[in-house]
Design an enzyme around this catalytic site. Structure first.
Site, PDB file in Angstrom:
ATOM      1  N   GLU A 196       1.063  -1.278  -0.484  1.00 12.21           N
ATOM      2  CA  GLU A 196       0.223   0.352   0.170  1.00 12.21           C
ATOM      3  C   GLU A 196       0.622   1.401  -0.275  1.00 12.21           C
ATOM      4  O   GLU A 196       1.612   1.457   1.195  1.00 12.21           O
ATOM      5  CB  GLU A 196      -1.198  -0.261   1.376  1.00 12.21           C
ATOM      6  CG  GLU A 196      -2.415   0.596   1.012  1.00 12.21           C
ATOM      7  CD  GLU A 196      -2.364   2.458   1.563  1.00 12.21           C
ATOM      8  OE1 GLU A 196      -1.839   2.853   0.849  1.00 12.21           O
ATOM      9  OE2 GLU A 196      -2.045   2.191   2.905  1.00 12.21           O
ATOM     10  N   CYS A 226      -1.744   8.487   2.608  1.00  9.62           N
ATOM     11  CA  CYS A 226      -1.791   8.421   0.697  1.00  9.62           C
ATOM     12  C   CYS A 226      -3.269   8.724   0.259  1.00  9.62           C
ATOM     13  O   CYS A 226      -2.698   9.110  -1.197  1.00  9.62           O
ATOM     14  CB  CYS A 226      -1.663   7.020   1.256  1.00  9.62           C
ATOM     15  SG  CYS A 226      -2.824   5.647   2.177  1.00  9.62           S
TER      16      CYS A 226
HETATM   17  P1  NDP Z   1       9.180   5.060   3.713  1.00 12.17           P
HETATM   18  O1  NDP Z   1       8.290   4.385   3.213  1.00 12.17           O
HETATM   19  O2  NDP Z   1      10.674   4.681   3.741  1.00 12.17           O
HETATM   20  O3  NDP Z   1       8.987   4.946   5.657  1.00 12.17           O
HETATM   21  C1  NDP Z   1       8.188   3.987   5.342  1.00 12.17           C
HETATM   22  C2  NDP Z   1       8.736   2.535   6.140  1.00 12.17           C
HETATM   23  O4  NDP Z   1       9.002   1.254   5.272  1.00 12.17           O
HETATM   24  C3  NDP Z   1       9.430   1.502   7.283  1.00 12.17           C
HETATM   25  O5  NDP Z   1       9.405   1.599   8.277  1.00 12.17           O
HETATM   26  C4  NDP Z   1      10.608   2.332   6.541  1.00 12.17           C
HETATM   27  O6  NDP Z   1      11.569   2.141   8.274  1.00 12.17           O
HETATM   28  C5  NDP Z   1      10.655   1.269   6.025  1.00 12.17           C
HETATM   29  N1  NDP Z   1      11.186   0.723   4.735  1.00 12.17           N
HETATM   30  C6  NDP Z   1      12.392   2.075   3.788  1.00 12.17           C
HETATM   31  N2  NDP Z   1      12.250   2.046   3.223  1.00 12.17           N
HETATM   32  C7  NDP Z   1      12.892   0.782   3.017  1.00 12.17           C
HETATM   33  C8  NDP Z   1      13.274  -0.903   2.453  1.00 12.17           C
HETATM   34  N3  NDP Z   1      14.138  -0.165   1.364  1.00 12.17           N
HETATM   35  N4  NDP Z   1      12.844  -1.664   2.776  1.00 12.17           N
HETATM   36  C9  NDP Z   1      12.286  -1.993   3.701  1.00 12.17           C
HETATM   37  N5  NDP Z   1      11.973  -1.336   4.282  1.00 12.17           N
HETATM   38  C10 NDP Z   1      11.798   0.182   4.682  1.00 12.17           C
HETATM   39  O7  NDP Z   1       8.651   6.454   4.246  1.00 12.17           O
HETATM   40  P2  NDP Z   1       9.980   7.513   4.302  1.00 12.17           P
HETATM   41  O8  NDP Z   1       8.500   8.146   6.109  1.00 12.17           O
HETATM   42  O9  NDP Z   1      10.728   7.982   4.846  1.00 12.17           O
HETATM   43  O10 NDP Z   1       8.597   9.233   3.916  1.00 12.17           O
HETATM   44  C11 NDP Z   1       8.768   9.326   2.450  1.00 12.17           C
HETATM   45  C12 NDP Z   1       7.640   9.566   2.145  1.00 12.17           C
HETATM   46  O11 NDP Z   1       6.939   7.983   1.802  1.00 12.17           O
HETATM   47  C13 NDP Z   1       6.985  10.270   2.575  1.00 12.17           C
HETATM   48  O12 NDP Z   1       6.744  11.333   1.911  1.00 12.17           O
HETATM   49  C14 NDP Z   1       4.926   9.690   1.483  1.00 12.17           C
HETATM   50  O13 NDP Z   1       5.694  10.881   0.430  1.00 12.17           O
HETATM   51  C15 NDP Z   1       5.513   8.569   1.080  1.00 12.17           C
HETATM   52  N6  NDP Z   1       5.046   7.857   2.984  1.00 12.17           N
HETATM   53  C16 NDP Z   1       3.362   7.306   2.106  1.00 12.17           C
HETATM   54  C17 NDP Z   1       2.986   6.500   3.304  1.00 12.17           C
HETATM   55  C18 NDP Z   1       1.534   5.638   2.855  1.00 12.17           C
HETATM   56  O14 NDP Z   1       0.678   5.690   3.929  1.00 12.17           O
HETATM   57  N7  NDP Z   1       1.463   5.617   1.428  1.00 12.17           N
HETATM   58  C19 NDP Z   1       3.496   6.370   4.838  1.00 12.17           C
HETATM   59  C20 NDP Z   1       4.789   7.001   4.505  1.00 12.17           C
HETATM   60  C21 NDP Z   1       5.270   8.143   3.805  1.00 12.17           C
HETATM   61  P3  NDP Z   1      12.766   3.028   8.392  1.00 12.17           P
HETATM   62  O15 NDP Z   1      11.901   4.097   8.939  1.00 12.17           O
HETATM   63  O16 NDP Z   1      13.138   2.230   9.415  1.00 12.17           O
HETATM   64  O17 NDP Z   1      13.859   3.887   7.569  1.00 12.17           O
END
Ligand code: NDP
Length: 453
Positions: A227, A261
């Site tokens: 998602e 999102c």
């Molecule tokens: P991320 O997608 O980086 O983080 C969401 C989760 O994924 C966290 O637990 C993170 O861990 C993990 N994650 C990140 N990179 C990896 C990877 N390569 N492999 C496995 N797990 C991973 O979101 P951010 O918090 O950095 O936000 C960045 C942007 O993402 C936002 O500005 C927004 O645009 C989007 N976003 C969208 C969301 C939604 O609801 N669809 C929710 C959050 C963000 P860790 O934090 O330890 O890196």
């Protein structure tokens, strides 16, 4: 790994990362628990989930306060989030056995043929900080009731929420390790997916994170639900009631401090009502109260992390440099905390970030369209396909447009929202797989055919 209060920039807590031995022990415990949990009658699993709903309601203030402290959500919205978690627990407590009952299929006379839905094992949930309770419960409520066990890797800024969620299951009387949490950074997620004791993975987060998880789980042939982000269009037709629509538009953009999102992000407005809509919408955005998220009067709190606010501001600045008109906001507030004001951009060039990228904060891109055909073209002109809404005095006219919009969730005269009773999913770069409803609970089960003659 630090939890920092985004309203004050104070460190709330520093968490130690789990070492390899701890992760190994937790995965062992999860696997062992799965062996007995899958044998636990589903009626018992439903009862425990109903108890979790009660725990959530009893402790809603406590959990809401924690969310607000860790990621800055206005506290009233945090209370609603906890209540929604109770709702999804109630929903699957009532319906899980119905959704997973055997399906008998008439094949050859004299033979018994049916489909059974069996749990697959520990499922990893990689979750973000924006709805730190809801996203976890939306995952855990169906899948643990289906007989799987949950292994959570939460975002580090909401590790306190991860512990609080574990406490919900403990307080509800669940056996140990049906729900486990790992304190690991993103770089260690691939290793967990590769582990034989993990049988599936669900991620909510950015498209970048989704691609990384999909790559590993694809190699490992493990089922995945993704998602991801969205850039949802909010289409205003020429017959829409503008006063009410502008109000709904401002809320749709700024809920959860704009960090959702499925927030409406691009407002596509028919040219016949464009000027009036822009004026009304800008006033609605201006009227929102920005401030301390613990104050019940606050509409928009701080952005969850400093780097997220910086990225948002860079996207706004680059869009203005590319030719967009800044109608409101556009500068971080000069006060402690990561406060970004409600911001309205118009005349945004097609290749500017405010049109091509997801804006994860209270920034609205308003686009003039000349007719429905152009509205559809612009609505679909994005890598994302999560949600879309159409606003009109004529619901039939709105419904006719729904077939042309490429998105997993399309609403007419309704703000796109997740609801336990209906499927929630995206298409294109917004991901794949389904959450919620009868469809969601079947994502991590073995659809087994049994044929007896
Ligand atoms: P991320 O997608 O980086 O983080 C969401 C989760 O994924 C966290 O637990 C993170 O861990 C993990 N994650 C990140 N990179 C990896 C990877 N390569 N492999 C496995 N797990 C991973 O979101 P951010 O918090 O950095 O936000 C960045 C942007 O993402 C936002 O500005 C927004 O645009 C989007 N976003 C969208 C969301 C939604 O609801 N669809 C929710 C959050 C963000 P860790 O934090 O330890 O890196």
């Amino acid at each position: 790994m630090k939890s920092i209060n985004p309203a004050t920039e104070e460190v709330i807590e520093t968490h130690e990362e789990h070492d390899e031995a701890t992760v190994d022990a937790r995965l062992d415990a999860a696997w062992d628990r799965f062996e007995s949990w899958r044998e636990t009658p589903i009626s018992r699993r439903e009862k425990l989930l109903a108890a979790a709903a009660d725990v959530l309601r009893e402790h809603s203030e406590e959990y809401a306060t924690l969310m607000t402290e860790e990621m800055g959500k206005p506290v009233e919205q945090a209370v609603s989030e906890v209540e929604k978690c109770a709702w999804v627990c109630d929903y699957y407590a009532e319906h899980a056995s119905e959704f997973l009952q055997d399906e008998h299929i008439g094949t050859v006379p004299g033979s018994k043929t049916y489909v059974s839905y069996e749990p697959i094992g520990p499922v990893l949930a990689v979750m973000p900080w924006n709805f730190p309770f809801w996203q976890v419960f939306r995952f855990a409520a169906p899948h643990i009731t289906a007989g799987n066990v949950a292994v959570l890797k939460h975002a580090p800024n909401v590790f306190g929420c991860a512990d609080a969620i574990a406490s919900v299951f403990e307080r509800a009387g669940y056996p140990d390790d049906v729900f486990t949490s790992l304190r690991i950074p993103a770089e260690r997620v691939a290793g967990v997916i590769e582990d034989d004791r993990v049988r599936g993975v669900s991620l909510t987060g950015s498209t970048r994170a989704g691609r990384a998880v999909a790559e590993t789980s694809g190699r490992e042939l493990k089922p995945t639900v993704l998602e991801l982000g969205g850039s949802d269009p909010f289409v205003v037709l020429d017959d829409a009631p503008l006063e009410a629509t502008a109000k709904r538009a401002a809320r749709a953009r700024t809920q959860n401090n704009g960090q959702s999102c499925i927030a409406a992000k691009r407002f596509l407005v028919h040219e016949a009502v464009y000027d009036e809509f822009v004026e009304r919408f800008t006033e609605e955005m201006r009227a929102l109260t920005v401030g301390d998220p613990t104050d019940p009067e606050t509409d928009v709190g701080p952005q969850a992390r400093a780097d997220l606010m910086e990225t948002l501001h860079e996207q706004v600045t680059a869009s203005v440099e590319a030719g967009a008109t800044l109608r409101l906001g556009g500068e971080p507030l000069d006060r402690p905390g990561h406060y970004y004001p409600p911001t309205v951009l118009t005349d945004v060039p097609e290749d500017a970030p405010a049109r091509t990228e997801e804006l994860f904060g209270p920034v609205a891109t308003v686009i003039r369209v000349e007719d429905e055909a152009e509205a559809v073209r612009v609505a679909n002109d994005t890598p994302y396909g999560l949600g879309a809404s159409v606003w009109t005095a004529d619901a039939e006219r709105g419904e006719a447009l729904t077939t042309k919009l490429t998105a997993g969730n399309v609403a007419v005269n309704h703000v796109v929202a997740s609801d336990p009773r209906v499927p929630f999913s995206g298409t294109k770069d917004s991901g794949y797989g389904t959450e919620l409803s009868r469809h969601g609970i079947r994502e991590f089960v073995n659809t087994k055919t049994v044929w007896v003659e």
